[in-house]
Motif scaffolding. Sequence first.
Motif, PDB file in Angstrom:
ATOM      1  N   ARG A  16     -25.253 101.728   7.219  1.00 17.28           N
ATOM      2  CA  ARG A  16     -25.289 100.500   6.441  1.00 17.28           C
ATOM      3  C   ARG A  16     -25.115 100.826   4.958  1.00 17.28           C
ATOM      4  N   LYS A  17     -24.868  99.823   4.174  1.00 22.79           N
ATOM      5  CA  LYS A  17     -24.595 100.035   2.769  1.00 22.79           C
ATOM      6  C   LYS A  17     -25.771 100.667   2.039  1.00 22.79           C
ATOM      7  N   ASP A  18     -26.977 100.384   2.525  1.00 24.32           N
ATOM      8  CA  ASP A  18     -28.144 100.933   1.847  1.00 24.32           C
ATOM      9  C   ASP A  18     -28.472 102.353   2.317  1.00 24.32           C
ATOM     10  N   GLY A  19     -27.616 102.946   3.164  1.00 23.50           N
ATOM     11  CA  GLY A  19     -27.823 104.313   3.606  1.00 23.50           C
ATOM     12  C   GLY A  19     -28.595 104.438   4.890  1.00 23.50           C
ATOM     13  N   GLU A  20     -29.211 103.350   5.347  1.00 26.91           N
ATOM     14  CA  GLU A  20     -29.937 103.389   6.598  1.00 26.91           C
ATOM     15  C   GLU A  20     -28.973 103.187   7.756  1.00 26.91           C
ATOM     16  N   SER A  21     -29.426 103.488   8.984  1.00 27.70           N
ATOM     17  CA  SER A  21     -28.578 103.317  10.150  1.00 27.70           C
ATOM     18  C   SER A  21     -29.058 102.148  10.982  1.00 27.70           C
ATOM     19  N   GLY A  22     -28.126 101.524  11.663  1.00 25.69           N
ATOM     20  CA  GLY A  22     -28.484 100.444  12.564  1.00 25.69           C
ATOM     21  C   GLY A  22     -27.460 100.336  13.657  1.00 25.69           C
ATOM     22  N   ASP A  23     -27.855  99.817  14.800  1.00 24.07           N
ATOM     23  CA  ASP A  23     -26.944  99.691  15.924  1.00 24.07           C
ATOM     24  C   ASP A  23     -26.167  98.389  15.812  1.00 24.07           C
ATOM     25  N   LYS A  24     -24.844  98.508  15.880  1.00 19.25           N
ATOM     26  CA  LYS A  24     -23.974  97.348  15.899  1.00 19.25           C
ATOM     27  C   LYS A  24     -23.112  97.409  17.145  1.00 19.25           C
ATOM     28  N   ILE A  25     -22.802  96.251  17.668  1.00 14.18           N
ATOM     29  CA  ILE A  25     -21.963  96.172  18.865  1.00 14.18           C
ATOM     30  C   ILE A  25     -20.511  96.021  18.446  1.00 14.18           C
ATOM     31  N   ASN A  26     -19.670  96.923  18.935  1.00 19.18           N
ATOM     32  CA  ASN A  26     -18.251  96.836  18.666  1.00 19.18           C
ATOM     33  C   ASN A  26     -17.637  95.785  19.595  1.00 19.18           C
ATOM     34  N   LEU A  27     -17.054  94.749  19.013  1.00 15.80           N
ATOM     35  CA  LEU A  27     -16.471  93.682  19.823  1.00 15.80           C
ATOM     36  C   LEU A  27     -15.170  94.109  20.495  1.00 15.80           C
ATOM     37  N   VAL A  28     -14.511  95.122  19.959  1.00 19.01           N
ATOM     38  CA  VAL A  28     -13.254  95.589  20.549  1.00 19.01           C
ATOM     39  C   VAL A  28     -13.533  96.176  21.932  1.00 19.01           C
ATOM     40  N   GLY A  29     -12.839  95.665  22.931  1.00 24.89           N
ATOM     41  CA  GLY A  29     -12.996  96.166  24.293  1.00 24.89           C
ATOM     42  C   GLY A  29     -13.939  95.360  25.156  1.00 24.89           C
ATOM     43  N   LEU A  30     -14.702  94.445  24.553  1.00 21.26           N
ATOM     44  CA  LEU A  30     -15.591  93.613  25.367  1.00 21.26           C
ATOM     45  C   LEU A  30     -14.779  92.568  26.134  1.00 21.26           C
ATOM     46  N   THR A  31     -15.225  92.241  27.327  1.00 22.15           N
ATOM     47  CA  THR A  31     -14.620  91.138  28.055  1.00 22.15           C
ATOM     48  C   THR A  31     -14.977  89.823  27.359  1.00 22.15           C
ATOM     49  N   ARG A  32     -14.272  88.766  27.710  1.00 17.27           N
ATOM     50  CA  ARG A  32     -14.595  87.463  27.135  1.00 17.27           C
ATOM     51  C   ARG A  32     -16.032  87.045  27.481  1.00 17.27           C
ATOM     52  N   ASP A  33     -16.449  87.308  28.719  1.00 21.12           N
ATOM     53  CA  ASP A  33     -17.810  86.940  29.116  1.00 21.12           C
ATOM     54  C   ASP A  33     -18.849  87.699  28.303  1.00 21.12           C
ATOM     55  N   ALA A  34     -18.599  88.999  28.077  1.00 21.96           N
ATOM     56  CA  ALA A  34     -19.546  89.789  27.296  1.00 21.96           C
ATOM     57  C   ALA A  34     -19.605  89.305  25.851  1.00 21.96           C
ATOM     58  N   MET A  35     -18.439  88.962  25.281  1.00 26.94           N
ATOM     59  CA  MET A  35     -18.415  88.461  23.915  1.00 26.94           C
ATOM     60  C   MET A  35     -19.117  87.107  23.828  1.00 26.94           C
ATOM     61  N   ARG A  36     -18.943  86.286  24.841  1.00 25.44           N
ATOM     62  CA  ARG A  36     -19.614  84.984  24.864  1.00 25.44           C
ATOM     63  C   ARG A  36     -21.126  85.163  24.834  1.00 25.44           C
ATOM     64  N   GLN A  37     -21.626  86.145  25.601  1.00 26.35           N
ATOM     65  CA  GLN A  37     -23.060  86.386  25.630  1.00 26.35           C
ATOM     66  C   GLN A  37     -23.568  86.848  24.265  1.00 26.35           C
ATOM     67  N   ILE A  38     -22.778  87.660  23.584  1.00 25.77           N
ATOM     68  CA  ILE A  38     -23.136  88.109  22.239  1.00 25.77           C
ATOM     69  C   ILE A  38     -23.292  86.907  21.311  1.00 25.77           C
ATOM     70  N   LEU A  39     -22.355  85.968  21.386  1.00 22.63           N
ATOM     71  CA  LEU A  39     -22.403  84.799  20.508  1.00 22.63           C
ATOM     72  C   LEU A  39     -23.612  83.922  20.813  1.00 22.63           C
ATOM     73  N   ILE A  40     -23.916  83.761  22.082  1.00 24.92           N
ATOM     74  CA  ILE A  40     -25.089  82.958  22.450  1.00 24.92           C
ATOM     75  C   ILE A  40     -26.352  83.608  21.904  1.00 24.92           C
ATOM     76  N   GLU A  41     -26.439  84.926  22.015  1.00 29.11           N
ATOM     77  CA  GLU A  41     -27.598  85.641  21.481  1.00 29.11           C
ATOM     78  C   GLU A  41     -27.666  85.542  19.961  1.00 29.11           C
ATOM     79  N   ALA A  42     -26.483  85.340  19.329  1.00 29.49           N
ATOM     80  CA  ALA A  42     -26.442  85.199  17.878  1.00 29.49           C
ATOM     81  C   ALA A  42     -26.713  83.768  17.430  1.00 29.49           C
TER      82      ALA A  42
END
Length: 393
Positions: A16-42
């Motif tokens: 991250r910009k502040d030098g700390e680390s965090g887990d992010k999900i790469n949207l590239v390669g996700l199926t449409r269903d998986a991406m939909r679930q990400i959006l609902i969780e967001a």
Amino acid sequence: MAPSAPITQDVLTIPRKDGESGDKINLVGLTRDAMRQILIEAGTPEKQAKMRVGQIWQWIYQWGVRDFDSMTNLSKALRAELTERCDIRVPEVVSKQVSEDGTRKYLVRINGGHEVEVVYIPEEDRGTLCVSSQVGCTLTCSFCHTGTQKLVRNLTAGEIVGQVMMARDDLGEWAERGATNEGKARLLSNIVLMGMGEPLYNFENVRDAMKIVMDPEGIQLGRRRITLSTSGVVPEIHRTAKEIGCLLAVSFHATDDETRNKLVPINKRWNIEALLDALREYPKASNSERITFEYVMLKGVNDSDEDAHRLVALLKGIPAKVNLIPFNEWPGSPYERSSNNRIHAFAKILMAAGYASPIRTPRGEDIMAACGQLKSATERARKSRAQIEAEAK
């Protein structure tokens, strides 16, 4: 159809910009269903999620956009949430070499610091991208330089489709935002899964990546523009027909089990008879065009007239063409390329029997980008000729 791969497979640790680390999900390669679930969780309402997926899908796969702030048809709140939770990341280009014949070879770095090679081959009527599916290879085919690198791991769907996106970046082939490239000649018009690794040992990730490539709202390559090459993983051939439906190529290379056991060791598990039985069913399952048989020409090993006649007999009943591949030599190889006269004599026998048998023109040899030469630069330590000959036996 098998269930989609879990969305956690493409989680990356991103500074991250502040030098700390965090887990992010790469949207590239996700199926449409998986991406939909990400959006609902967001926080996206379920009724809107499908529409939002379609919008994001276009931004990523039609227009090549990598930052959420540019996705102006999404709300500011959603863009901020996606920026916090997710990423749009493709493999990093470590180096690019350009051959005298225009072939481009990319060394790319993926998650974990591993490296794979990707090759783009320009021709008059097409541009073909040779994509890798694994870091290294588990098959140890004795004539193949890639096979001297041990298997490290499978690539994720994101890392596979990311190779296509990386090449489109380099070729400048993304449509302008809000437009499409429909009707324009494509620089990257074909994909061959013939790079590092055995695609059918990484079936689910290869399938999900190719579905993205074929998606009519995404990269938009038809299934007949994609060729998957296998050394003969028989149980997955039928699944390939049903779940991907692309064209099929087979690394064949020998006309008897004894020779093929040495050249393509997977033959010890699924021999020529078992492989051909599976291939006879493939066109029926996928309504495919001819199966391509890849046949590397090795001096004094598999290039006799008798081999050619045996090959004709073996192919009976299979809609097929044979690509004859002059062996691309590499340091320490125990084999030599068949002479031009011998290759043409072999081809003449096949053509007389009614089989198209083009002789592949070697491309990118000066940058070690030709068929069978791919290997990560970090794994390019040479084995001695004696070591490789011993393994081949």
